[in-house]
Design a protein around this motif. Structure first.
Motif, PDB file in Angstrom:
ATOM      1  N   VAL A   1      17.915 -46.780  -1.591  1.00  0.00           N
ATOM      2  CA  VAL A   1      17.160 -48.026  -1.402  1.00  0.00           C
ATOM      3  C   VAL A   1      17.253 -48.902  -2.650  1.00  0.00           C
ATOM      4  CG1 VAL A   1      14.820 -48.952  -1.156  1.00  0.00           C
ATOM      5  CG2 VAL A   1      15.615 -47.142   0.350  1.00  0.00           C
ATOM      6  N   ALA A   2      17.131 -48.287  -3.829  1.00  0.00           N
ATOM      7  CA  ALA A   2      17.260 -49.047  -5.075  1.00  0.00           C
ATOM      8  C   ALA A   2      18.660 -49.632  -5.206  1.00  0.00           C
ATOM      9  CB  ALA A   2      16.940 -48.161  -6.270  1.00  0.00           C
ATOM     10  N   ALA A   3      19.669 -48.883  -4.784  1.00  0.00           N
ATOM     11  CA  ALA A   3      21.041 -49.397  -4.827  1.00  0.00           C
ATOM     12  C   ALA A   3      21.218 -50.568  -3.870  1.00  0.00           C
ATOM     13  CB  ALA A   3      22.032 -48.288  -4.499  1.00  0.00           C
ATOM     14  N   LEU A   4      20.635 -50.473  -2.685  1.00  0.00           N
ATOM     15  CA  LEU A   4      20.703 -51.590  -1.744  1.00  0.00           C
ATOM     16  C   LEU A   4      20.024 -52.833  -2.313  1.00  0.00           C
ATOM     17  CD1 LEU A   4      20.030 -50.087   1.790  1.00  0.00           C
ATOM     18  CD2 LEU A   4      22.035 -51.352   1.063  1.00  0.00           C
ATOM     19  N   LEU A   5      18.856 -52.646  -2.899  1.00  0.00           N
ATOM     20  CA  LEU A   5      18.155 -53.790  -3.488  1.00  0.00           C
ATOM     21  C   LEU A   5      18.916 -54.351  -4.677  1.00  0.00           C
ATOM     22  CD1 LEU A   5      14.455 -52.632  -3.224  1.00  0.00           C
ATOM     23  CD2 LEU A   5      15.549 -54.494  -1.990  1.00  0.00           C
TER      24      LEU A   5
ATOM     25  N   VAL B   1      22.412 -58.754  -6.821  1.00  0.00           N
ATOM     26  CA  VAL B   1      23.706 -59.249  -7.296  1.00  0.00           C
ATOM     27  C   VAL B   1      24.249 -60.312  -6.357  1.00  0.00           C
ATOM     28  CG1 VAL B   1      26.120 -58.590  -7.663  1.00  0.00           C
ATOM     29  CG2 VAL B   1      24.288 -57.171  -8.581  1.00  0.00           C
ATOM     30  N   VAL B   2      24.168 -60.051  -5.051  1.00  0.00           N
ATOM     31  CA  VAL B   2      24.697 -60.996  -4.071  1.00  0.00           C
ATOM     32  C   VAL B   2      23.892 -62.291  -4.078  1.00  0.00           C
ATOM     33  CG1 VAL B   2      25.020 -61.375  -1.595  1.00  0.00           C
ATOM     34  CG2 VAL B   2      25.749 -59.244  -2.629  1.00  0.00           C
ATOM     35  N   SER B   3      22.572 -62.181  -4.197  1.00  0.00           N
ATOM     36  CA  SER B   3      21.748 -63.393  -4.179  1.00  0.00           C
ATOM     37  C   SER B   3      21.955 -64.242  -5.426  1.00  0.00           C
ATOM     38  CB  SER B   3      20.266 -63.037  -4.026  1.00  0.00           C
ATOM     39  OG  SER B   3      19.801 -62.402  -5.192  1.00  0.00           O
TER      40      SER B   3
END
Length: 142
Positions: A21-25, A30-32
């Motif tokens: 979950v932390a990796a997804l966030l 990064v993407v945002s």
């Protein structure tokens, strides 16, 4: 032996899920922050991935508990702890995500986003309800 098995399941699925979950966030941050920003499709994909993790990992915990001979309530407790650990990571990272979004979008109102106690309790209730649901489905299947 059941207690050791439960702790191992919580560590493997709870901590592993929290890391995912932390990796997804982190990827979302990064993407945002990129020059293109994040598209609605990408945000939907991140949301779906988070929900899948939040459902599958507690279900795997309950399945592993009950297949080892533990009862329904032990499976429910393990699934609840895994869901709550993942929820805690989401809650802890929320202010960081909001600050990053405020920086990118220029909306200063997002910098002070903090979950209220009622939102936190509501999230815990949802975690328990989801754990009860996946444990019940797992008990029905196995």
């Amino acid at each position: 032996m059941t207690i050791v098995n439960s702790l191992v399941n919580i560590v493997v699925f709870g901590i592993g899920g929290a890391i995912l979950v932390a990796a997804l966030l982190g990827l979302l941050l990064v993407v945002s922050g990129s020059s293109r920003g994040s598209s609605p499709r990408l945000l939907t994909a991140f949301g779906v991935a988070s929900i899948v993790l939040w459902v599958v990992l507690p279900a795997l915990t309950a399945l592993n508990e009950m297949s080892a001979g533990a009862g329904f309530w032990v499976g429910f407790a393990g699934a609840s702890v895994v869901a709550i650990v993942m929820y805690a990571v989401n809650t802890a990272m929320l202010p960081m995500v909001a600050r990053r979004q405020a920086l990118v979008s220029g909306r200063t109102g997002l910098t002070g986003v903090k979950p209220t106690p009622s939102v936190l309790v509501g999230g815990l209730v949802i975690c328990l309800a989801m754990a009860l649901l996946v444990t019940g489905v797992t008990a029905f299947i196995s």
